[in-house]
Design a protein around this motif. Structure first.
Motif, PDB file in Angstrom:
ATOM      1  N   ASP A 239       0.814  -1.219   0.000  1.00 58.24           N
ATOM      2  CA  ASP A 239       0.000   0.000   0.000  1.00 58.24           C
ATOM      3  C   ASP A 239       0.851   1.274   0.000  1.00 58.24           C
ATOM      4  O   ASP A 239       0.462   2.273  -0.606  1.00 58.24           O
ATOM      5  CB  ASP A 239      -0.947   0.003   1.211  1.00 58.24           C
ATOM      6  CG  ASP A 239      -2.133  -0.936   1.016  1.00 58.24           C
ATOM      7  OD1 ASP A 239      -2.442  -1.271  -0.148  1.00 58.24           O
ATOM      8  OD2 ASP A 239      -2.750  -1.326   2.026  1.00 58.24           O
ATOM      9  N   GLN A 240       2.009   1.248   0.680  1.00 60.67           N
ATOM     10  CA  GLN A 240       2.874   2.437   0.646  1.00 60.67           C
ATOM     11  C   GLN A 240       3.377   2.662  -0.771  1.00 60.67           C
ATOM     12  O   GLN A 240       3.401   3.796  -1.267  1.00 60.67           O
ATOM     13  CB  GLN A 240       4.026   2.265   1.649  1.00 60.67           C
ATOM     14  CG  GLN A 240       5.098   3.358   1.589  1.00 60.67           C
ATOM     15  CD  GLN A 240       6.192   3.061   0.550  1.00 60.67           C
ATOM     16  OE1 GLN A 240       6.531   1.904   0.302  1.00 60.67           O
ATOM     17  NE2 GLN A 240       6.728   4.115  -0.049  1.00 60.67           N
ATOM     18  N   LYS A 241       3.749   1.572  -1.460  1.00 59.87           N
ATOM     19  CA  LYS A 241       4.219   1.704  -2.849  1.00 59.87           C
ATOM     20  C   LYS A 241       3.096   2.274  -3.706  1.00 59.87           C
ATOM     21  O   LYS A 241       3.295   3.205  -4.481  1.00 59.87           O
ATOM     22  CB  LYS A 241       4.668   0.348  -3.406  1.00 59.87           C
ATOM     23  CG  LYS A 241       5.875  -0.272  -2.672  1.00 59.87           C
ATOM     24  CD  LYS A 241       7.170   0.474  -2.974  1.00 59.87           C
ATOM     25  CE  LYS A 241       8.343   0.015  -2.095  1.00 59.87           C
ATOM     26  NZ  LYS A 241       8.208   0.380  -0.664  1.00 59.87           N
ATOM     27  N   ALA A 246       0.666   6.378  -6.835  1.00 63.93           N
ATOM     28  CA  ALA A 246      -0.576   7.039  -7.265  1.00 63.93           C
ATOM     29  C   ALA A 246      -0.438   8.557  -7.174  1.00 63.93           C
ATOM     30  O   ALA A 246      -0.881   9.279  -8.067  1.00 63.93           O
ATOM     31  CB  ALA A 246      -1.746   6.560  -6.404  1.00 63.93           C
ATOM     32  N   PHE A 247       0.213   9.026  -6.108  1.00 64.97           N
ATOM     33  CA  PHE A 247       0.421  10.480  -5.989  1.00 64.97           C
ATOM     34  C   PHE A 247       1.239  10.992  -7.169  1.00 64.97           C
ATOM     35  O   PHE A 247       0.873  11.976  -7.811  1.00 64.97           O
ATOM     36  CB  PHE A 247       1.128  10.831  -4.674  1.00 64.97           C
ATOM     37  CG  PHE A 247       1.445  12.297  -4.572  1.00 64.97           C
ATOM     38  CD1 PHE A 247       0.479  13.210  -4.151  1.00 64.97           C
ATOM     39  CD2 PHE A 247       2.701  12.789  -4.945  1.00 64.97           C
ATOM     40  CE1 PHE A 247       0.755  14.575  -4.089  1.00 64.97           C
ATOM     41  CE2 PHE A 247       2.985  14.149  -4.901  1.00 64.97           C
ATOM     42  CZ  PHE A 247       2.007  15.043  -4.462  1.00 64.97           C
ATOM     43  N   ALA A 248       2.347  10.300  -7.458  1.00 60.64           N
ATOM     44  CA  ALA A 248       3.229  10.743  -8.545  1.00 60.64           C
ATOM     45  C   ALA A 248       2.513  10.699  -9.899  1.00 60.64           C
ATOM     46  O   ALA A 248       2.773  11.517 -10.777  1.00 60.64           O
ATOM     47  CB  ALA A 248       4.496   9.884  -8.564  1.00 60.64           C
ATOM     48  N   ALA A 252      -6.013   8.463  -7.998  1.00 60.25           N
ATOM     49  CA  ALA A 252      -6.387   7.989  -6.665  1.00 60.25           C
ATOM     50  C   ALA A 252      -5.685   6.661  -6.369  1.00 60.25           C
ATOM     51  O   ALA A 252      -5.510   5.836  -7.271  1.00 60.25           O
ATOM     52  CB  ALA A 252      -7.904   7.801  -6.588  1.00 60.25           C
ATOM     53  N   ALA A 253      -5.283   6.475  -5.127  1.00 56.52           N
ATOM     54  CA  ALA A 253      -4.634   5.221  -4.733  1.00 56.52           C
ATOM     55  C   ALA A 253      -5.670   4.116  -4.615  1.00 56.52           C
ATOM     56  O   ALA A 253      -6.810   4.363  -4.234  1.00 56.52           O
ATOM     57  CB  ALA A 253      -3.934   5.407  -3.399  1.00 56.52           C
ATOM     58  N   ASN A 254      -5.241   2.908  -4.955  1.00 54.08           N
ATOM     59  CA  ASN A 254      -6.129   1.760  -4.785  1.00 54.08           C
ATOM     60  C   ASN A 254      -5.490   0.812  -3.767  1.00 54.08           C
ATOM     61  O   ASN A 254      -4.696  -0.057  -4.117  1.00 54.08           O
ATOM     62  CB  ASN A 254      -6.323   1.085  -6.157  1.00 54.08           C
ATOM     63  CG  ASN A 254      -7.176  -0.159  -6.048  1.00 54.08           C
ATOM     64  OD1 ASN A 254      -8.004  -0.281  -5.132  1.00 54.08           O
ATOM     65  ND2 ASN A 254      -6.968  -1.101  -6.956  1.00 54.08           N
ATOM     66  N   PHE A 255      -5.829   1.015  -2.507  1.00 52.92           N
ATOM     67  CA  PHE A 255      -5.191   0.237  -1.444  1.00 52.92           C
ATOM     68  C   PHE A 255      -5.777  -1.162  -1.348  1.00 52.92           C
ATOM     69  O   PHE A 255      -6.987  -1.347  -1.462  1.00 52.92           O
ATOM     70  CB  PHE A 255      -5.363   0.957  -0.095  1.00 52.92           C
ATOM     71  CG  PHE A 255      -4.628   2.264  -0.009  1.00 52.92           C
ATOM     72  CD1 PHE A 255      -3.251   2.314  -0.203  1.00 52.92           C
ATOM     73  CD2 PHE A 255      -5.305   3.441   0.265  1.00 52.92           C
ATOM     74  CE1 PHE A 255      -2.551   3.518  -0.122  1.00 52.92           C
ATOM     75  CE2 PHE A 255      -4.624   4.654   0.354  1.00 52.92           C
ATOM     76  CZ  PHE A 255      -3.249   4.691   0.151  1.00 52.92           C
TER      77      PHE A 255
END
Ligand code: CO8
Length: 258
Positions: A239-241, A246-248, A252-255
């Motif tokens: 999830d950190q990766k 996703a930010f870069a 949106a992040a998909n955890f």
């Protein structure tokens, strides 16, 4: 999911909701209710489809304290041998975040149960108090300890020695309560926040909860040490990766909670 006599459980998306349900006694906490509450929380804690939990009561009472009628004839030796109240603090061993959504009275053990949760949101008519002194006893499940860390000695001593209640607004000012909502909107708003929390990486949410709660127990240097190690540990999660990638990539992040 299982059914219980003294609490209602439901799942709303990734949020588990536990509602204390002994309306005839203003949700007074007896051993049967505490057993149900602890079991319901443990079931949500184990359930991979749940990321955060809301504990609430009714509009009239979150909980009006330990059940006075059940405990009035207890004797010391019996209390001591069974370690009365020791198993009532099971809430603090739940590893997913818990929001207490408090409407109405949160008195004695009710206030203590709310403080065992990670975060308290209050309805605008909520009342908090530690009235045990009026019954010839003292708080027994964290009132003298957690309340003092949360609101400081002056307010805690005042509440515990006079038995006077404070309003939701006073509780927010003192730092006991994080947010206030109109009573009728409280539970939905708590579920909304819990939904946001549950959308984040569960391991990181759990580490954040653990680190903040430990700040009440550890020295600054021990606390900072724990925080840094947990922070470093998040770099072992997928999830950190995903979150930073996703930010870069401006998406949106998909955890996946891994
Ligand atoms: N225990 C047992 N029954 C209760 C309790 C209680 N704590 N609180 C309310 N009830 C019952 C009442 O006896 C009444 O029952 P009935 O209809 O059979 O007479 C019913 O609930 C409704 O209550 P009221 O008629 O009193 O309602 P009001 O709106 O007039 O008053 C109050 C509401 C102000 C909340 C009032 O009920 C009250 O003062 N209750 C007691 C509050 C109190 O002293 N709480 C502290 C208890 S001691 C404690 O919590 C020790 C901590 C132990 C640790 C617990 C770990 C989790």
């Amino acid at each position: 999911s299982a059914t219980y006599e003294n609490v209602l459980v439901e799942q709303r998306g990734r949020v588990g909701v536990v509602t204390l349900n002994r309306p005839k006694a203003l949700n007074a906490l007896n051993s049967a209710l505490m057993k149900d509450l602890n079991e319901a929380l443990r079931a949500f804690d184990k359930d991979d489809s749940v990321g955060a939990i809301v504990v609430t009561g009714s509009e009239k009472a979150f909980a009006a304290g330990a059940d006075i009628k059940e405990m009035k004839d207890l004797e010391f030796v019996q209390c001591y041998k069974n370690n009365f109240l020791a198993d009532w603090t099971g809430i603090t061993s739940i590893r997913k975040p818990i929001i207490a959504a408090v409407n109405g009275f949160a008195l004695g053990g009710g206030c203590e149960v709310a403080m065992m949760c990670d975060l308290i949101y209050a309805g605008d008519k909520a009342k908090f108090g530690q009235p045990e002194i009026k019954l010839g006893t003292i708080p027994g499940a964290g009132g003298t300890q957690r309340l003092t860390s949360l609101v400081g000695k002056a307010k805690a001593m005042d509440m515990i020695l006079t038995g006077d209640m404070i309003t939701a607004q006073e509780a927010e000012k003192a730092g006991l309560v994080a947010r206030i909502y109109p009573a009728e909107k409280l539970v939905d708003e708590a579920v909304k926040s819990a939904t946001v929390i549950a959308s984040y990486s569960l391991p990181s949410v759990q580490m954040a909860k653990e680190a903040v709660n430990k700040s009440l127990e550890l020295s600054l240097s021990e606390g900072l040490h724990l925080e840094r190690r947990l922070f470093q540990a998040t770099f072992a999660t997928k999830d950190q990766k995903e979150g930073m990638k996703a930010f870069a990539e401006k998406r949106a992040a998909n955890f996946t909670h891994e």
